[in-house]
Scaffold this motif. Structure first.
Motif, PDB file in Angstrom:
ATOM      1  N   CYS A 121       0.853  -1.186   0.000  1.00 15.32           N
ATOM      2  CA  CYS A 121       0.000   0.000   0.000  1.00 15.32           C
ATOM      3  C   CYS A 121       0.890   1.237   0.000  1.00 15.32           C
ATOM      4  O   CYS A 121       2.111   1.135   0.085  1.00 15.32           O
ATOM      5  CB  CYS A 121      -0.947  -0.011   1.205  1.00 15.32           C
ATOM      6  SG  CYS A 121      -0.128   0.100   2.814  1.00 15.32           S
ATOM      7  N   THR A 122       0.280   2.393  -0.069  1.00 12.87           N
ATOM      8  CA  THR A 122       1.016   3.651   0.001  1.00 12.87           C
ATOM      9  C   THR A 122       1.131   4.085   1.457  1.00 12.87           C
ATOM     10  O   THR A 122       0.428   3.564   2.338  1.00 12.87           O
ATOM     11  CB  THR A 122       0.296   4.766  -0.784  1.00 12.87           C
ATOM     12  OG1 THR A 122      -0.947   5.042  -0.127  1.00 12.87           O
ATOM     13  CG2 THR A 122       0.071   4.388  -2.239  1.00 12.87           C
ATOM     14  N   GLY A 123       1.984   5.040   1.702  1.00 17.46           N
ATOM     15  CA  GLY A 123       2.109   5.593   3.045  1.00 17.46           C
ATOM     16  C   GLY A 123       0.793   6.176   3.524  1.00 17.46           C
ATOM     17  O   GLY A 123       0.418   6.023   4.688  1.00 17.46           O
ATOM     18  N   LYS A 124       0.053   6.825   2.629  1.00 20.38           N
ATOM     19  CA  LYS A 124      -1.250   7.400   2.998  1.00 20.38           C
ATOM     20  C   LYS A 124      -2.239   6.303   3.365  1.00 20.38           C
ATOM     21  O   LYS A 124      -2.961   6.409   4.360  1.00 20.38           O
ATOM     22  CB  LYS A 124      -1.802   8.253   1.863  1.00 20.38           C
ATOM     23  CG  LYS A 124      -3.141   8.894   2.184  1.00 20.38           C
ATOM     24  CD  LYS A 124      -3.663   9.732   1.039  1.00 20.38           C
ATOM     25  CE  LYS A 124      -4.950  10.445   1.336  1.00 20.38           C
ATOM     26  NZ  LYS A 124      -5.908   9.779   2.166  1.00 20.38           N
ATOM     27  N   GLU A 125      -2.275   5.237   2.571  1.00 25.13           N
ATOM     28  CA  GLU A 125      -3.183   4.123   2.873  1.00 25.13           C
ATOM     29  C   GLU A 125      -2.810   3.466   4.198  1.00 25.13           C
ATOM     30  O   GLU A 125      -3.689   3.118   5.000  1.00 25.13           O
ATOM     31  CB  GLU A 125      -3.161   3.094   1.734  1.00 25.13           C
ATOM     32  CG  GLU A 125      -3.794   3.598   0.460  1.00 25.13           C
ATOM     33  CD  GLU A 125      -3.489   2.731  -0.756  1.00 25.13           C
ATOM     34  OE1 GLU A 125      -4.320   2.726  -1.679  1.00 25.13           O
ATOM     35  OE2 GLU A 125      -2.418   2.076  -0.780  1.00 25.13           O
ATOM     36  N   TYR A 126      -1.522   3.314   4.447  1.00 23.36           N
ATOM     37  CA  TYR A 126      -1.079   2.726   5.714  1.00 23.36           C
ATOM     38  C   TYR A 126      -1.474   3.629   6.881  1.00 23.36           C
ATOM     39  O   TYR A 126      -1.929   3.157   7.926  1.00 23.36           O
ATOM     40  CB  TYR A 126       0.427   2.505   5.688  1.00 23.36           C
ATOM     41  CG  TYR A 126       0.909   1.455   6.657  1.00 23.36           C
ATOM     42  CD1 TYR A 126       1.099   0.146   6.245  1.00 23.36           C
ATOM     43  CD2 TYR A 126       1.171   1.763   7.986  1.00 23.36           C
ATOM     44  CE1 TYR A 126       1.550  -0.838   7.123  1.00 23.36           C
ATOM     45  CE2 TYR A 126       1.613   0.794   8.868  1.00 23.36           C
ATOM     46  CZ  TYR A 126       1.796  -0.496   8.435  1.00 23.36           C
ATOM     47  OH  TYR A 126       2.230  -1.456   9.312  1.00 23.36           O
ATOM     48  N   ALA A 127      -1.316   4.925   6.706  1.00 23.33           N
ATOM     49  CA  ALA A 127      -1.698   5.882   7.756  1.00 23.33           C
ATOM     50  C   ALA A 127      -3.187   5.788   8.066  1.00 23.33           C
ATOM     51  O   ALA A 127      -3.603   5.975   9.216  1.00 23.33           O
ATOM     52  CB  ALA A 127      -1.326   7.306   7.342  1.00 23.33           C
ATOM     53  N   ASP A 128      -3.985   5.483   7.040  1.00 21.07           N
ATOM     54  CA  ASP A 128      -5.431   5.354   7.255  1.00 21.07           C
ATOM     55  C   ASP A 128      -5.783   4.157   8.131  1.00 21.07           C
ATOM     56  O   ASP A 128      -6.835   4.157   8.768  1.00 21.07           O
ATOM     57  CB  ASP A 128      -6.166   5.256   5.918  1.00 21.07           C
ATOM     58  CG  ASP A 128      -6.186   6.586   5.165  1.00 21.07           C
ATOM     59  OD1 ASP A 128      -5.994   7.645   5.812  1.00 21.07           O
ATOM     60  OD2 ASP A 128      -6.386   6.560   3.938  1.00 21.07           O
ATOM     61  N   ILE A 129      -4.911   3.136   8.175  1.00 20.54           N
ATOM     62  CA  ILE A 129      -5.208   1.974   9.020  1.00 20.54           C
ATOM     63  C   ILE A 129      -4.505   2.053  10.384  1.00 20.54           C
ATOM     64  O   ILE A 129      -4.695   1.181  11.228  1.00 20.54           O
ATOM     65  CB  ILE A 129      -4.858   0.634   8.326  1.00 20.54           C
ATOM     66  CG1 ILE A 129      -3.366   0.516   8.054  1.00 20.54           C
ATOM     67  CG2 ILE A 129      -5.668   0.455   7.058  1.00 20.54           C
ATOM     68  CD1 ILE A 129      -2.928  -0.865   7.621  1.00 20.54           C
ATOM     69  N   ILE A 130      -3.734   3.099  10.606  1.00 20.67           N
ATOM     70  CA  ILE A 130      -3.034   3.270  11.885  1.00 20.67           C
ATOM     71  C   ILE A 130      -4.016   3.260  13.055  1.00 20.67           C
ATOM     72  O   ILE A 130      -3.702   2.773  14.136  1.00 20.67           O
ATOM     73  CB  ILE A 130      -2.203   4.575  11.866  1.00 20.67           C
ATOM     74  CG1 ILE A 130      -0.952   4.403  11.013  1.00 20.67           C
ATOM     75  CG2 ILE A 130      -1.832   5.040  13.261  1.00 20.67           C
ATOM     76  CD1 ILE A 130       0.044   3.412  11.537  1.00 20.67           C
ATOM     77  N   SER A 131      -5.217   3.759  12.854  1.00 20.86           N
ATOM     78  CA  SER A 131      -6.182   3.849  13.962  1.00 20.86           C
ATOM     79  C   SER A 131      -6.559   2.483  14.534  1.00 20.86           C
ATOM     80  O   SER A 131      -7.038   2.397  15.659  1.00 20.86           O
ATOM     81  CB  SER A 131      -7.436   4.595  13.518  1.00 20.86           C
ATOM     82  OG  SER A 131      -8.110   3.850  12.514  1.00 20.86           O
ATOM     83  N   VAL A 132      -6.328   1.416  13.783  1.00 16.12           N
ATOM     84  CA  VAL A 132      -6.638   0.074  14.276  1.00 16.12           C
ATOM     85  C   VAL A 132      -5.382  -0.777  14.461  1.00 16.12           C
ATOM     86  O   VAL A 132      -5.473  -1.960  14.759  1.00 16.12           O
ATOM     87  CB  VAL A 132      -7.654  -0.661  13.354  1.00 16.12           C
ATOM     88  CG1 VAL A 132      -8.982   0.062  13.353  1.00 16.12           C
ATOM     89  CG2 VAL A 132      -7.105  -0.818  11.953  1.00 16.12           C
ATOM     90  N   PHE A 133      -4.213  -0.172  14.291  1.00 15.54           N
ATOM     91  CA  PHE A 133      -2.952  -0.897  14.456  1.00 15.54           C
ATOM     92  C   PHE A 133      -2.805  -1.286  15.923  1.00 15.54           C
ATOM     93  O   PHE A 133      -3.061  -0.495  16.824  1.00 15.54           O
ATOM     94  CB  PHE A 133      -1.781  -0.024  14.009  1.00 15.54           C
ATOM     95  CG  PHE A 133      -0.468  -0.735  13.957  1.00 15.54           C
ATOM     96  CD1 PHE A 133      -0.181  -1.603  12.918  1.00 15.54           C
ATOM     97  CD2 PHE A 133       0.491  -0.534  14.932  1.00 15.54           C
ATOM     98  CE1 PHE A 133       1.044  -2.269  12.848  1.00 15.54           C
ATOM     99  CE2 PHE A 133       1.718  -1.182  14.875  1.00 15.54           C
ATOM    100  CZ  PHE A 133       1.990  -2.051  13.836  1.00 15.54           C
ATOM    101  N   ASP A 134      -2.402  -2.507  16.183  1.00  8.49           N
ATOM    102  CA  ASP A 134      -2.270  -2.996  17.550  1.00  8.49           C
ATOM    103  C   ASP A 134      -0.809  -3.295  17.845  1.00  8.49           C
ATOM    104  O   ASP A 134      -0.245  -4.262  17.339  1.00  8.49           O
ATOM    105  CB  ASP A 134      -3.128  -4.253  17.738  1.00  8.49           C
ATOM    106  CG  ASP A 134      -3.134  -4.758  19.170  1.00  8.49           C
ATOM    107  OD1 ASP A 134      -2.432  -4.177  20.034  1.00  8.49           O
ATOM    108  OD2 ASP A 134      -3.842  -5.743  19.435  1.00  8.49           O
ATOM    109  N   CYS A 135      -0.199  -2.452  18.649  1.00  8.51           N
ATOM    110  CA  CYS A 135       1.188  -2.654  19.065  1.00  8.51           C
ATOM    111  C   CYS A 135       1.285  -2.293  20.545  1.00  8.51           C
ATOM    112  O   CYS A 135       1.204  -1.122  20.914  1.00  8.51           O
ATOM    113  CB  CYS A 135       2.131  -1.784  18.244  1.00  8.51           C
ATOM    114  SG  CYS A 135       3.857  -1.897  18.770  1.00  8.51           S
TER     115      CYS A 135
END
Length: 127
Positions: free
Chosen positions: A42-56
């Motif tokens: 994906c692109t950096g923008k697309e990855y940023a859009d999924i950051i809200s559900v990233f689990d770390c």
């Protein structure tokens, strides 16, 4: 840029992901960056859009090395171990090789390429 400064930039990216902070993530990741993880691109923008559900829950970086370094681009490689908060996200946990390419835009460094590859422990046989 020296190795310690590069590691700080990598940690800034991981902290933004851990804290689910899209704005901080895009401060260090180009919207056009190529991001490859788990066979998904994906692109950096697309990855940023999924950051809200990233689990770390937490991460640990070891074996940090600068692979390439010139005045406008730097490539690094390291091993990261990730832990998650929720067992349903266990596929995000584990140990991974990471390579990141950074590009200098005026006086600001941004990720233009990032790739993660899970490290699989197995017996190697020499043929």
């Amino acid at each position: 840029m020296n190795k310690e400064d590069m590691m700080m930039l990598e940690k800034k990216m991981w902290e933004a992901a851990k804290n689910r902070n899209k704005e901080e993530f895009l401060d260090v990741v180009s919207e056009e960056a190529v991001m490859v993880c788990g066979g998904y691109r994906c692109t950096g923008k697309e990855y940023a859009d999924i950051i809200s559900v990233f689990d770390c829950k937490c991460y640990n970086i070891v074996n940090f090395e600068v692979v390439h370094n010139d005045s406008n681009t730097i490539q690094v490689h390291y091993v990261i171990t990730l832990e998650v908060n929720d067992e349903k996200n266990i596929d995000l946990a584990g140990t991974f090789h990471i390579t990141t390419t950074w590009k200098k835009y005026e006086n600001h460094w941004k990720v233009v390429f990032n790739m993660a590859q899970r490290i699989v422990e197995h017996d190697m046989q020499v043929f």
